[in-house]
Scaffold this motif. Structure first.
Motif, short mmCIF file in Angstrom:
data_model
loop_
_atom_site.label_atom_id
_atom_site.label_comp_id
_atom_site.label_asym_id
_atom_site.label_seq_id
_atom_site.Cartn_x
_atom_site.Cartn_y
_atom_site.Cartn_z
N GLY A 177 -2.83 10.98 -5.26
CA GLY A 177 -1.23 10.79 -5.44
C GLY A 177 -0.45 10.19 -4.36
O GLY A 177 0.35 9.52 -4.63
N GLU A 178 -0.99 10.66 -3.20
CA GLU A 178 -0.45 10.25 -1.88
C GLU A 178 -0.38 8.76 -1.79
O GLU A 178 0.41 7.95 -1.57
CB GLU A 178 -1.04 10.94 -0.82
N LYS A 179 -1.51 8.23 -2.23
CA LYS A 179 -1.66 6.68 -1.99
C LYS A 179 -0.90 6.14 -3.17
O LYS A 179 -0.27 4.81 -2.76
CB LYS A 179 -3.17 6.35 -2.09
N LEU A 180 -0.80 6.59 -4.31
CA LEU A 180 -0.16 5.98 -5.39
C LEU A 180 1.37 5.89 -5.04
O LEU A 180 2.18 5.03 -5.25
CB LEU A 180 -0.28 6.79 -6.73
N ALA A 181 1.93 7.19 -4.49
CA ALA A 181 3.23 7.32 -4.02
C ALA A 181 3.36 6.41 -2.97
O ALA A 181 4.88 5.50 -2.97
CB ALA A 181 3.51 8.61 -3.59
N GLU A 182 2.91 6.02 -2.26
CA GLU A 182 2.91 5.16 -0.99
C GLU A 182 3.08 3.75 -1.36
O GLU A 182 4.07 2.92 -1.09
CB GLU A 182 2.17 5.22 0.16
N ALA A 183 2.37 3.26 -2.45
CA ALA A 183 2.47 2.02 -2.95
C ALA A 183 3.62 1.85 -3.82
O ALA A 183 4.11 0.79 -3.95
CB ALA A 183 0.98 1.85 -3.98
N LEU A 184 4.01 2.86 -4.59
CA LEU A 184 5.34 2.90 -5.22
C LEU A 184 6.47 2.64 -4.61
O LEU A 184 7.32 1.86 -4.80
CB LEU A 184 5.34 4.07 -6.38
N PHE A 185 6.25 3.42 -3.43
CA PHE A 185 7.58 3.32 -2.13
C PHE A 185 7.48 1.73 -1.89
O PHE A 185 8.80 1.23 -1.65
CB PHE A 185 7.25 4.12 -1.08
N GLU A 186 6.51 1.36 -1.75
CA GLU A 186 6.62 -0.07 -1.32
C GLU A 186 7.11 -1.27 -2.03
O GLU A 186 7.70 -2.27 -2.01
CB GLU A 186 5.02 -0.59 -0.56
N ARG A 187 6.47 -0.87 -3.55
CA ARG A 187 7.35 -1.84 -4.66
C ARG A 187 8.54 -1.66 -4.89
O ARG A 187 9.55 -2.42 -5.13
CB ARG A 187 6.32 -1.45 -5.73
N ARG A 188 9.19 -0.35 -4.68
CA ARG A 188 10.39 0.11 -5.05
C ARG A 188 11.47 0.30 -3.98
O ARG A 188 12.58 0.59 -4.21
CB ARG A 188 10.61 1.33 -6.12
#
Length: 337
Positions: free
Chosen positions: A79-90
């Protein structure tokens, strides 16, 4: 041969990896077990251990010995990796890292769609519990639309009880579930996405009819003008992009589907009388027609199949059965091939 029977070998041969976010639903648990036992795909099911255990108990299934992994989206380190990627997108839209972390840990649709975004899985199927607006929102935020398309849409795969007069057993109807009143320009996006869906799922050349209550200027109205404009813009885009398809419109449904009527009302058309993709002018027309085709015509309707999304994401009806999830999973695999 029914539609799913024709695409099942292709799905099995590809053996892709799907994520099913709604692991708390016994129907999802049953569908996952069916897919894995038939060796159609690898699966990741999202849910807490308690949710998945209870769903399996209610469904009377076990994942033991099957190619099914489970992830607790609330605690798993991924989830940490997914959250960081979502942050970069949004982040350009104002999302903070903390909000991204909270979103991924509390919203399983975002967790699953970010797995898809990062290539951890090949496709995403949900909606047995989640609403269509929630499905679309998470897909837009995490995956985005296909290159050159601004608008996501849907199609229904109509598996006909009897072939059309030109011999087609499968038609695609669009858009029947997402966009209430698309503009002419938006209809072009819908047509492009549906052409891709037809080619991927049916494997034949799309013959696309833009439907109206008028054929070739037989009536004059702003609604007719919209469809005429959409058809001309679609022809231009397809030519520019090198998309292999036949396009015509505006055209009435009988002229699109009945060869004798088509040759009379639209002589010389490559689509008239032979259409296999029907583009409706608005959601009311599309939704009404697919239900009439299903309920009175005896067709089997698969969908809504989401299209125009950059990677395979599909929605389910909240009244779906495990068999419906099974079929949608097969379609999702084939969309990505």
């Amino acid at each position: 041969m029914k539609f799913l029977e024709t695409v099942l070998p292709k799905a099995k041969a590809a053996y892709r990896h799907l994520v099913l976010p709604e692991g708390m639903d016994p129907r999802v648990a049953k569908a996952a077990e069916m897919l894995a036992r038939d060796k159609i795909c690898k699966l990741t099911v999202l849910g807490t251990p308690e949710e998945i255990s209870e769903a399996c108990r209610q469904a009377g299934v076990s994942f033991a010995g099957l190619d099914i992994s489970t992830i607790d989206y609330t605690t798993d380190p991924i989830g940490e990796k997914l959250a960081e990627a979502l942050f970069e997108r949004r982040k350009a839209k104002g999302m903070t890292r903390e909000e991204a972390e909270t979103t991924v840990r509390s919203k399983r649709l975002y967790f699953g769609n970010m797995m898809l975004n990062l290539g951890m899985v090949d496709g995403f199927v949900a909606g047995s519990i989640a609403s269509t607006p929630d499905m679309l929102r998470s897909a837009f935020h995490c995956v985005g639309t296909s290159k050159g398309i601004k608008l996501a849409s849907s199609c229904f795969i109509m598996d006909l009880r009897e072939p059309t007069l030109s011999g087609d057993t499968v038609l695609l109807y669009a858009d029947c579930a997402v966009n209430p009143c698309p503009t002419a320009e938006e209809l072009v996006d819908i047509a492009q996405a549906t052409a891709h869906s037809y080619s991927a799922l049916v494997g034949k050349r799309p013959k696309i009819a833009f439907l109206s209550f008028s054929t070739k200027g037989s009536a004059k109205h702003d609604l007719v003008t919209k469809v005429q404009t959409a058809a001309e813009l679609t022809k231009k885009r397809f030519q520019e992009l090198g998309i292999e398809a036949d396009v015509d419109g505006e055209i009435q449904a009988d002229a699109a589907l009945v060869p004798s009527v088509g040759s009379s009302k639209a002589p010389g058309s490559a689509v008239a009388g032979h259409a296999n993709v029907l583009i409706f002018p608005d959601l009311q027309a599309g939704n009404i027609c697919y239900k009439i085709t299903e309920r009175l015509g005896g067709a089997t309707a698969y969908g809504p199949v989401l299209q125009g999304v950059a990677k395979p994401v599909n929605d389910l009806s909240r009244g779906c059965k495990p068999e419906d999830i099974y079929g949608t999973a097969i379609i999702t695999i084939c969309e990505g091939l």
